[in-house]
Design an enzyme around this catalytic site. Structure first.
Site, PDB file in Angstrom:
ATOM      1  N   ASP A 187      -3.851   0.840  -2.998  1.00 28.37           N
ATOM      2  CA  ASP A 187      -2.797   0.877  -3.394  1.00 28.37           C
ATOM      3  C   ASP A 187      -2.043   2.303  -4.014  1.00 28.37           C
ATOM      4  O   ASP A 187      -1.302   2.939  -3.551  1.00 28.37           O
ATOM      5  CB  ASP A 187      -2.687  -0.008  -4.699  1.00 28.37           C
ATOM      6  CG  ASP A 187      -1.119   0.236  -5.624  1.00 28.37           C
ATOM      7  OD1 ASP A 187      -0.289  -0.279  -5.232  1.00 28.37           O
ATOM      8  OD2 ASP A 187      -1.423   0.882  -6.698  1.00 28.37           O
ATOM      9  N   GLU A 217      -3.744  -3.532   1.201  1.00 26.77           N
ATOM     10  CA  GLU A 217      -4.242  -2.238   0.476  1.00 26.77           C
ATOM     11  C   GLU A 217      -5.702  -1.878   0.298  1.00 26.77           C
ATOM     12  O   GLU A 217      -6.300  -1.009   0.377  1.00 26.77           O
ATOM     13  CB  GLU A 217      -3.717  -2.809  -0.856  1.00 26.77           C
ATOM     14  CG  GLU A 217      -2.248  -2.680  -1.124  1.00 26.77           C
ATOM     15  CD  GLU A 217      -1.632  -2.993  -2.560  1.00 26.77           C
ATOM     16  OE1 GLU A 217      -0.707  -2.437  -2.983  1.00 26.77           O
ATOM     17  OE2 GLU A 217      -2.257  -3.963  -3.134  1.00 26.77           O
TER      18      GLU A 217
END
Lengths: 245, 245
Positions: free
Chosen positions: A65, A133
């Site tokens: 992320d 992610e």
């Protein structure tokens, strides 16, 4: 000598499919396949590492992320020199929105690789984006920043990031093109067919004919995206004509 | 031949001080000094680039903020293998808190380099942290990810990031050490003196004597930090004795 028995040791037979699948998704060879396995490990598997720490994709998701945000920031910084801090922040959050990341994960078919005790049909939409992610985090740990940047460039920025469309200046290039054709009383035709070839994902190709001329071709992971991409190309090819109206 | 007239062309006399100052702060040579100048340019200067875009540190701050978050994430990922995603997120936000970044910017004396039409005394606290983030963005653009990581390692992680203290497990090593000395009926003495040497910042050195023995020495940018650092060293040196009580 190119041949090395080590290659076979590091990827025993049962891992072969996973290794090849990941290689196709990445567009390059993974070095340490173990870190990618972790990126697909759901907490329901209750796995632990040698030190007894829980092992699943959530920590990699945290890392990925952050990486994704940075690489998108860097892209926006150079591609929109006129945008101020507020603008850049807004655009970044559009690009890395949950919805967008879920779409990305789904297009790459990441769910196929997830190891879980929960049936896959029970997962919500967010599993796609979360695993995407985690995959970015795994790439970073395995191959470093530059590979991570290349992956995001080819799998996120090139196919998905259209600043004009994200700004809402253009909702759909297809509708702009159709409108123009109708005003000009020109016939148009979208010819769509499946064209997956050697790709990881199912792909569609489209030919856009305006009048007698094939004006644009495009390929993408859905019919709608392929049409939009071809329309965008046609739009820019026709732009001076469209704008003079 | 080491001598090259280019060096002088790229850093004319009036830039010399800025170049040397930045070099000391970074711990390495800047390549493109222009990008660092931008990192210290306040919007009140109303500068614009050749394309007419506003030029100030705010876009670099956007970039640096993202870089910093990523590099701290990467550090936490490897240094706390037992922490889950929630823990890592919480620790990261402690490390990159406004308060912490302002302290960092202040310790590096970044305000000295800010170009502004507003008197510096009129700025709030946040200018220190904002310019620190902009500097990180500038390093990334000038020297790339690896240099940026090294800078954050030496200027943020090593001097400031103490996981135990951030977790609130330890409020102050100094108080732990004092408590131990009192229980043990041992004398202790902190001997603090200025010791800036060739450093960018004012530094203080401290010697901690317990009983007759100098148990730890440390250097830092404030008296309080130097005492805390020496106490931490003493604490770990004494740990088996402290824990057996």
């Amino acid at each position: 000598m190119k041949f090395s028995p080590k290659i076979f040791n590091s990827h025993p037979k049962q891992d072969g499919d996973f290794f090849l699948g990941i290689k196709r998704i990445l567009g390059f060879k993974p070095k340490n396949i173990e870190v990618y396995k972790k990126a697909f490990l759901h907490r329901s598997m209750n796995k632990r590492d040698q030190e007894g720490n829980p092992m699943n994709y959530e920590r990699l998701e945290f890392l990925g992320d952050a990486m994704l945000g940075t690489i998108i920031s860097r892209h926006l910084y150079s591609s929109v020199p006129e945008g101020d801090e507020g603008y850049l922040t807004k655009m970044r959050s559009k690009i890395v929105s949950r919805k967008h990341l879920n779409e990305l994960g789904k297009d790459l078919g990441l769910l196929n690789y997830v190891e879980s005790r929960i049936p896959k049909s029970h997962f919500g939409e967010n599993i796609h984006g979360n695993v995407f992610e985690a995959l970015v985090g795994a790439i970073y740990l395995d191959r470093g920043y530059t590979f991570c940047e290349k992956f995001i460039q080819s799998r996120v920025i090139e196919p998905y990031v259209d600043i004009e469309q994200l700004e809402g200046k253009v909702i759909s290039y297809k509708s702009l093109v159709i409108e123009w054709c109708q005003k000009q009383k020109k016939s148009f035709h979208y010819d769509v067919y499946e064209d997956t070839g050697n790709d990881v994902l199912k792909h569609f190709a489209v030919k856009l004919t305006i009048g007698e001329k094939i004006l644009a071709k495009a390929r993408a992971t859905s019919k709608k995206k392929a049409e939009e991409k071809a329309s965008k190309r046609a739009y820019f090819a026709l732009q001076h004509k469209i704008e003079s109206h």
